[in-house]
Design an enzyme around this catalytic site. Structure first.
Site, short mmCIF file in Angstrom:
data_model
loop_
_atom_site.label_atom_id
_atom_site.label_comp_id
_atom_site.label_asym_id
_atom_site.label_seq_id
_atom_site.Cartn_x
_atom_site.Cartn_y
_atom_site.Cartn_z
N LYS A 114 -41.99 -32.04 -39.48
CA LYS A 114 -41.91 -31.11 -38.36
C LYS A 114 -42.32 -31.75 -37.04
O LYS A 114 -41.74 -31.48 -35.99
CB LYS A 114 -42.78 -29.87 -38.62
CG LYS A 114 -42.18 -28.94 -39.66
CD LYS A 114 -43.02 -27.69 -39.83
CE LYS A 114 -42.40 -26.73 -40.84
NZ LYS A 114 -43.24 -25.56 -41.07
N LYS A 195 -31.54 -27.75 -45.96
CA LYS A 195 -31.73 -26.44 -46.57
C LYS A 195 -31.22 -25.34 -45.63
O LYS A 195 -31.18 -25.53 -44.41
CB LYS A 195 -33.20 -26.20 -46.94
CG LYS A 195 -34.15 -25.97 -45.77
CD LYS A 195 -35.45 -25.34 -46.26
CE LYS A 195 -36.17 -24.65 -45.12
NZ LYS A 195 -37.03 -23.56 -45.52
N LYS A 198 -33.65 -20.17 -41.37
CA LYS A 198 -33.52 -19.09 -40.38
C LYS A 198 -33.22 -19.66 -39.00
O LYS A 198 -32.56 -19.03 -38.20
CB LYS A 198 -34.84 -18.32 -40.28
CG LYS A 198 -35.15 -17.45 -41.48
CD LYS A 198 -36.18 -16.39 -41.08
CE LYS A 198 -37.13 -16.07 -42.22
NZ LYS A 198 -38.35 -16.89 -42.17
P1 ADP Z 1 -37.45 -20.43 -43.20
O1 ADP Z 1 -37.72 -21.87 -43.55
O2 ADP Z 1 -36.01 -20.09 -43.37
O3 ADP Z 1 -38.00 -20.01 -41.86
P2 ADP Z 1 -39.84 -19.38 -44.42
O4 ADP Z 1 -40.55 -20.63 -44.07
O5 ADP Z 1 -40.27 -18.11 -43.76
O6 ADP Z 1 -38.25 -19.57 -44.27
O7 ADP Z 1 -39.94 -19.22 -46.01
C1 ADP Z 1 -40.04 -18.00 -46.66
C2 ADP Z 1 -39.83 -18.23 -48.14
O8 ADP Z 1 -38.45 -18.52 -48.39
C3 ADP Z 1 -40.61 -19.41 -48.72
O9 ADP Z 1 -41.10 -19.04 -50.01
C4 ADP Z 1 -39.60 -20.52 -48.83
O10 ADP Z 1 -39.90 -21.43 -49.88
C5 ADP Z 1 -38.31 -19.74 -49.12
N1 ADP Z 1 -37.14 -20.44 -48.61
C6 ADP Z 1 -36.87 -20.74 -47.32
N2 ADP Z 1 -35.69 -21.36 -47.19
C7 ADP Z 1 -35.18 -21.47 -48.45
C8 ADP Z 1 -33.96 -22.03 -49.00
N3 ADP Z 1 -33.05 -22.57 -48.21
N4 ADP Z 1 -33.78 -21.96 -50.33
C9 ADP Z 1 -34.70 -21.38 -51.14
N5 ADP Z 1 -35.85 -20.85 -50.70
C10 ADP Z 1 -36.10 -20.89 -49.37
#
Ligand code: ADP
Ligand code: NA
Length: 328
Positions: A114, A195, A198
């Site tokens: 990050k 991956k 959001k």
């Molecule tokens: P993001 O990275 O999209 O902002 P968060 O950090 O809020 O999402 O993660 C919320 C939950 O969703 C966590 O448990 C994370 O491991 C899961 N998660 C986020 N992106 C993915 C993905 N692409 N595939 C599977 N699980 C995910």
């Protein structure tokens, strides 16, 4: 004392996507029925480790509340609350911050990734947020934490902090265990090496739980695959198609081999539409529930306030005991 307590959190940084749903929220819904004490937090304190617009953040907190309820999080079965409304999170976080050495945090993969993205100019919050995660978990003396693969290193840190605290002040925190949510990472539809996220600026890369059927079809149509027209599962060599297969398997609940077998004789262009249909079907009830909930802000407010009050009730005595142990 043998009691299980489950804790997990999600950042209010936008409408949840397919990865959030399959990788986290779907298993949260299951876990709240399997365990008597379950807490789910909308971790707004974590979201400000990167810049946030206040009005957008406020809206995102309501959106996430609605989204979790629409996906099946039930406030009768789990405590759904807003992290910033329980001030004990930051209090415990500070105490734990003073128990950890700088290099331990600097060596975490996520910090390295990050901060590199931010040209090595990340905030202190971005560096220390895994300690805040530890506080989130330990504040409720949680025993089990559903996490994705990307959080394993942070879980080790939480376990080390629990052990370190217990060693210094006497047995107090259970050392929490991970519950690995089975779904491997859902990949970006536009770049199978990344991956689904959001915050992806490519709007076609991420499928949201609120997307219309037309949007879902459009995004899958534009999904990056390769020049082989058959449907096979080979994540190392065929990332794009394999991501579609993994999504298809996860939303239908069928094993990967079965969805591949069913897709024999279909080319990848046609297969994209098959997967899109499966996702549309999966999200249809969630999408209509979400639309209903979003019209009733008063209800969302009540749910979140009641949840935060319950969390506070659990957190306050633990934090008081911690302060006493520390010598305050
Ligand atoms: P993001 O990275 O999209 O902002 P968060 O950090 O809020 O999402 O993660 C919320 C939950 O969703 C966590 O448990 C994370 O491991 C899961 N998660 C986020 N992106 C993915 C993905 N692409 N595939 C599977 N699980 C995910
Ligand atoms: Na429960």
């Amino acid at each position: 004392d043998g009691v299980k307590r489950v804790f997990s959190g999600i950042q209010p940084t936008g409408i949840p996507h397919l990865g959030n749903y399959l990788g986290a929220i779907e298993s949260w819904v299951r876990l709240q029925s399997e365990h008597s004490s379950v807490l789910y937090s909308i971790v707004d304190l974590h979201s400000i480790t990167v810049p946030q617009d206040p009005a957008v953040l406020r809206q995102s907190i309501w959106d996430m509340t609605a989204a979790l309820l629409a996906c099946g999080i039930n406030p009768e079965k789990s405590v759904l609350f807003q992290q910033s409304q329980v001030s004990e999170h930051t209090q415990l976080s500070w105490i734990l911050t003073c128990m950890i050495r700088l290099p331990r945090l600097q060596h975490l993969h996520q910090w390295k990734a990050k901060t590199a993205k931010q040209k090595h100019n990340g905030t202190m919050g971005l560096l220390t947020y895994p300690v805040l995660q530890a506080a989130d978990v330990l504040l409720y003396k949680s025993t089990h934490v559903p996490v994705g693969e990307d959080q394993i290193q942070h879980m080790e840190l939480i376990q080390d902090l629990a052990r370190g605290f217990n060693k210094k002040y006497g047995e107090f925190f259970p050392v929490p265990k991970s519950i690995l949510t089975s779904m491997k990472k859902v990949k970006s539809l536009r770049d199978p090496s990344a991956k689904m996220s959001k915050s992806d600026p490519d709007k076609l890369a991420t499928v949201r739980i609120t997307d219309s059927p037309e949007e879902i079809v459009q995004k899958f149509r534009k999904a990056v695959t390769d020049f082989t027209s058959e449907v096979t599962y080979d994540p190392a060599r065929r990332g794009g198609v394999s991501n579609l297969v993994a999504i298809h398997s996860a939303v239908t609940g069928l094993p990967v081999e079965e969805v591949v077998r069913q897709s024999a004789g279909i080319n990848t262009a046609r297969y994209k539409l098959v997967v899109a249909d499966a996702v549309i079907e999966k999200f249809a009830p969630i999408r209509s529930e979400m639309a209903k909930l979003k019209m009733d802000q008063g209800h969302l407010q009540k749910v979140l306030q009641a949840g935060s009050a319950k969390a506070k009730e659990l957190a306050y005595p633990v934090c008081q005991e911690v302060k006493e142990l520390v010598g305050f």
